[in-house]
Design a protein around this motif. Sequence first.
Motif, mmCIF file in Angstrom:
data_model
loop_
_atom_site.group_PDB
_atom_site.id
_atom_site.type_symbol
_atom_site.label_atom_id
_atom_site.label_comp_id
_atom_site.label_asym_id
_atom_site.label_seq_id
_atom_site.Cartn_x
_atom_site.Cartn_y
_atom_site.Cartn_z
ATOM 1 N N UNK A 1 35.206 -27.818 -70.197
ATOM 2 C CA UNK A 1 36.148 -27.912 -69.078
ATOM 3 C C UNK A 1 35.351 -27.512 -67.734
ATOM 4 N N UNK A 2 34.948 -26.146 -68.117
ATOM 5 C CA UNK A 2 34.302 -25.552 -66.956
ATOM 6 C C UNK A 2 33.216 -26.633 -66.264
ATOM 7 N N UNK B 1 35.864 -22.648 -62.943
ATOM 8 C CA UNK B 1 37.391 -22.921 -63.344
ATOM 9 C C UNK B 1 37.526 -23.782 -64.408
ATOM 10 N N UNK B 2 38.441 -23.455 -65.400
ATOM 11 C CA UNK B 2 38.569 -24.377 -66.593
ATOM 12 C C UNK B 2 40.060 -25.267 -66.462
ATOM 13 N N UNK B 3 41.181 -24.620 -65.947
ATOM 14 C CA UNK B 3 42.215 -25.159 -65.646
ATOM 15 C C UNK B 3 43.170 -25.529 -66.966
ATOM 16 N N UNK C 1 37.942 -18.952 -61.836
ATOM 17 C CA UNK C 1 38.589 -18.667 -63.205
ATOM 18 C C UNK C 1 37.475 -18.518 -64.184
ATOM 19 N N UNK C 2 37.186 -17.546 -64.964
ATOM 20 C CA UNK C 2 35.965 -17.539 -65.833
ATOM 21 C C UNK C 2 36.402 -18.151 -67.100
ATOM 22 N N UNK C 3 35.603 -18.276 -67.868
ATOM 23 C CA UNK C 3 35.681 -18.755 -69.382
ATOM 24 C C UNK C 3 36.525 -17.776 -70.352
ATOM 25 N N UNK D 1 25.891 -20.697 -63.516
ATOM 26 C CA UNK D 1 25.462 -22.164 -63.798
ATOM 27 C C UNK D 1 26.229 -22.898 -62.604
ATOM 28 N N UNK D 2 25.748 -24.195 -62.440
ATOM 29 C CA UNK D 2 26.198 -25.032 -61.463
ATOM 30 C C UNK D 2 26.513 -26.330 -62.540
ATOM 31 N N UNK D 3 27.410 -26.758 -62.786
ATOM 32 C CA UNK D 3 27.600 -28.142 -63.657
ATOM 33 C C UNK D 3 27.068 -28.012 -64.901
#
Length: 543
Positions: A237-238, A245-247, A467-469, A506-508
């Motif tokens: 999700x992140x 964020x993972x939401x 928001x972290x994992x 990381x980015x994407x």
Amino acid sequence: MATTTRRRPRRGSKGPNPDLSRTLTDCTRRGDAAAAMAAFDHAVSDPDAPICLSAHQYNQLLHLLATADQSSFPSPAAAARRVFSHMLQAGAPPSEATITNLARVTAAPGNPASAADEAFELVATMKDKHGLTPRLRSYSPILAAFRRAGDASKAYAVEAHMAAAAVSPEEPDLAALLDVSSTAGDADKVYEYMHKLRQTVDCVSQETAQVVQGWFRSDKAAMAGKADWDAAQIKDAIVLNGGGCHRLGWLGTGPWTVQRVRAGADGQCVGCKCRLASVDIHMEETQRFADSVAALALERETKANFSQFQEWLEENKDYEAIVDGANIALYQQNFAEGGFSLTQLDAVVMELRGRYHGKWPLVILHNKRIAKLMENSSNRHLIETWRENGALYTTPSGSNDDWYWLYSAIKLNCLLVTNDEMRDHIFELLGSSFFPKWKQRHRVKYTFNKGKAVLLMPPPYSSEIQESEVGSWHVPMEEKSGDERVRIWLCIGRTGTCKQPDEAPTTNGVAQEVPPIEASNGVQQSLQEDKAESITGKRKGRD
């Protein structure tokens, strides 16, 4: 010959009353609501001389009342109702400003709780009753009133009406919604508004930070969350959301600890040792962005040429960087012996290969440049090497190579090496709210030092709510100087939830390089005053 004396229009004659008009204008300049209402009440008290005001003058009065100090002018709401009633009776057309000012004065502090309901009714019905469209300023005072009253359900109703009217809340409105949902202990709504805040602002004000901090200090916050979750689902999700964020809801259980800290130059939080993320736009937004660029390019380029490039790119996706060849080769070449410097371009290509373990970037160049360069045998050998390794795409005659390098960088979600600020008409056509964010995360600027290319990589982390994992949060606060070394962050987490500090950001899902850490006591040290006063668990009182 007899002369005719022109009589001045008496009060009550057709046209606005000049004396009252002058008084209202003077009172508006001075901000004197009491004097303005005294003049208005005196004028309307004479039944034999009915006044005639313009809609603008009624709005002047209502604005004065909406901004009046209640200590010097009691009951401005009652006065505003009289003015509005007279306006409707006189047939003067109300505007959005009319209803907004009336709602503002009605919902002002000090009025009965029912006044906020009345104000909401005014705004909610302005479309049906008067054909007027509410604006953000129409809703903000009402949200503030329901916040003061602690009425969460009515605040949610206001937000729902805003959404139906296509009005987006801004930071003060989201702070009000966060506060009222936090007071109500509505964990799901707080989570929703945390993400809406994240989408709306990068860094929060001091007031909003206090609201956020207040929630995480509460018993309800400690109880919100789940002890077990699917770590792989959270990570996926992140990546899908562009990082940051993972939401998927509150993670973890138990009290939260809130610290005010700084971040190191490498993006490591001094408080919890977590590495802040380099946040990109959502993967779905990236795809829509690529599609919009392609659509514009197909309108302005020869369709067959650009379609052929799209097909080629589908078959050749494995690039970490796209290179704007002309921009680099013409860099600082405005001198007598200057020209198209293939040497500079090769220096950038070699620097990128060094960074990516020998992997070739994709250089975009116009075919007329290539034709000229191929006349030189040394150039010809270099160009053939690039071609053999899939490192060159030549754009056809009549094309604008900007469309090609921009589309390929977005489509492949990789870096773009150029000093082009991307401000001309082509980029204005994009009209995308997330284009500046995309550019910040993907553009690599460059310079040269003694012939060696120096690449200025994107920042290793993003100064925005994250928001972290493992469920922790990092909230950056406004920093007027713009100096990231002194920016204050709210570091919010439960015990034992942070990942290892040496894990690359990381980015994407693509690891980003981290520059050497800048030694600075201000960066490397946690704020001493907050280190000693980390806020854990139960809320003792609202800030």
